[in-house]
Design an enzyme around this catalytic site. Structure first.
Site, PDB file in Angstrom:
ATOM      1  CD  GLU A   3      -2.916  -1.316   2.201  1.00 20.30           C
ATOM      2  OE1 GLU A   3      -2.850  -0.478   3.122  1.00 20.30           O
ATOM      3  OE2 GLU A   3      -3.747  -2.231   2.165  1.00 20.30           O
ATOM      4  CE  LYS A  24     -10.602  -3.537   3.602  1.00 23.85           C
ATOM      5  NZ  LYS A  24      -9.840  -4.689   4.143  1.00 23.85           N
TER       6      LYS A  24
END
Length: 430
Positions: free
Chosen positions: A205, A339
């Site tokens: 990330e 999500k």
């Protein structure tokens, strides 16, 4: 009204070099929408099913040709002819077509791609931005970024157990300045790590992934970076953690094995450790502090620190209204991570956000570790006034795509744009 005339899917790559699904939707009026589906590394056992081919001779079994075929040969036939703005109808039709509780037949990656592409096509049809289409005139709150600048766990090849250590620029006057602060802290962190002779390679990330002596050393290192960047920890910048505890929980022993530190803890000992950490450091948010099935532990954690810290359920709730409803009724956590691919349709995603808000829970809109250039979650964050977004470090194009989209949205909103900073945590004691 303009009907959908074509739905087409293809296999493309995500930020980890793994295949994912891209879907395009076209309408009779010439509108067009495209969406790419993300993928997670640490996944909750109750997530909707991501359909993979399993052919080890191709992409190590991670191909998505079956999901692509399901879009092109099955879903397309069902969806063509729908009014492109009938999002609920489109999503409901796909859920019924799949017929399983976890989208295991057609694949959540197939269904989600169509769902998001249809929304983009609808926005294009109406000549508005996606955030305007989804949120109407009320969508105007830019999110506080939860920026993952130091990686561990499943997101990095190092000895740090906690998966993410993040900074939140709560003292910024607007999103643009918040992003600048985060980027400056990231650069300061690189200098701190170099000064210690530590690795400055990055994780999935975009955050750094050094080997450290302990999880607490990660917090200390970030505190130093914040100060070196010229900001005040706790006042201008607060810390956040994603423990992803299910990844180091031993279900046979019922204990948490932090192998990087060589420590084993019970649920109560984990709660005590978090309590110590929030006392020593300006931590405002802890995600998945305990295992997704350790509801007794989560209850204790909520009772002990839930009035002072945002306790986010990711694997705990998996963007699922049934799981969230149970958590609300039992007083578990006080926030949900959102999500889109955990549940598999835009409609169900928006339902989960709405349920959380009605219960006084915050909602954090999130990426996955396997991302693409798709920036839909930036628009969802503003459209729903969620107030928080978690989309990695301000580096790597797959992460920066979301931040840059938020900059565009803030520019477009001009004087209407709001940035709530500390007020985002409205359900905590001040």
């Amino acid at each position: 009204m303009s009907i959908i005339t074509e739905v087409y899917a293809r296999e493309v790559l995500d930020s980890r070099g793994n295949p994912t699904v891209e879907v395009e939707v076209y309408t009779e009026a010439g509108a067009f929408g495209r969406a790419l589906v993300p993928s997670g590394a640490s996944t909750g056992e109750y997530e909707a099913v991501e359909l993979r081919d399993g052919d080890k001779a191709r992409y190590l079994g991670k191909g998505v040709l079956k999901a692509v075929e399901n879009v092109n040969d099955i879903i397309a036939d069902k969806i063509i002819g729908f009014d492109v703005t009938d999002q609920i109808g489109i999503d409901k039709a796909m859920i019924e077509l799949d017929g399983t509780p976890n989208k295991g037949k057609l694949g959540a990656n197939a269904i989600l791609g169509v769902s998001l592409a249809a929304a983009r096509a609808a926005a294009d049809e109406l000549g508005v931005h996606l955030y305007e289409y989804l949120g109407g005139v009320n969508g105007k709150v830019l999110p506080v970024p939860m920026m993952n600048i130091l990686n561990g766990g499943e997101h990095a090849d190092n000895n740090v157990d906690v998966q993410e250590f993040m900074v939140m620029p709560v003292g910024a006057p607007n999103f643009k300045e918040a992003l600048r602060m985060g980027a400056e802290i990231l650069h300061a962190l690189k200098a701190v790590l170099k000064g210690k002779g530590l690795n400055t390679g990055v994780g999935d990330e975009g955050g750094f992934a050094p080997n450290l002596k302990s999880n607490e050393e990660a917090l200390e290192t970030i505190m130093q970076a914040i100060k070196d960047a010229g900001y005040k920890p706790g006042e201008e910048v607060k810390l956040a953690m994603d423990a992803a505890s299910s990844e180091f929980y031993n279900r046979e022993t019922g204990k948490y094995e932090l192998k990087g530190e060589g420590v084993t803890r019970t649920s109560e000992e984990m709660v005590t450790w978090y309590e110590e950490m929030i006392t020593k450091y300006p931590i405002i948010s802890i995600e998945d502090g305990l295992d997704e099935n350790d509801w007794d532990g989560f209850k204790l954690l909520t009772e002990r620190i839930g009035d002072r810290v945002q306790l986010v359920g990711d694997d705990l709730f998996v963007t699922n209204t049934t799981k969230l409803k149970e958590g609300i009724e039992k007083g578990i956590a006080n926030s949900i991570l959102i999500k889109v691919n955990q549940i598999g349709t835009l409609t169900e995603t928006l339902d989960a956000i709405e349920m959380a808000k009605r219960a006084g829970y915050t909602a954090v809109i999130s990426h996955r570790s396997g991302e693409t250039e798709d920036s839909t979650i930036a628009d969802i964050a503003v459209a729903t006034n969620a107030g928080q977004i978690k989309t990695g470090a301000p580096t790597r194009t797959d992460r920066v795509a979301k931040y840059n989209q938020l900059l565009r949205i803030e520019d477009n909103l001009a004087d209407l744009a709001e940035y709530h900073g500390n007020e985002t945590f409205y359900n905590l004691k001040k």
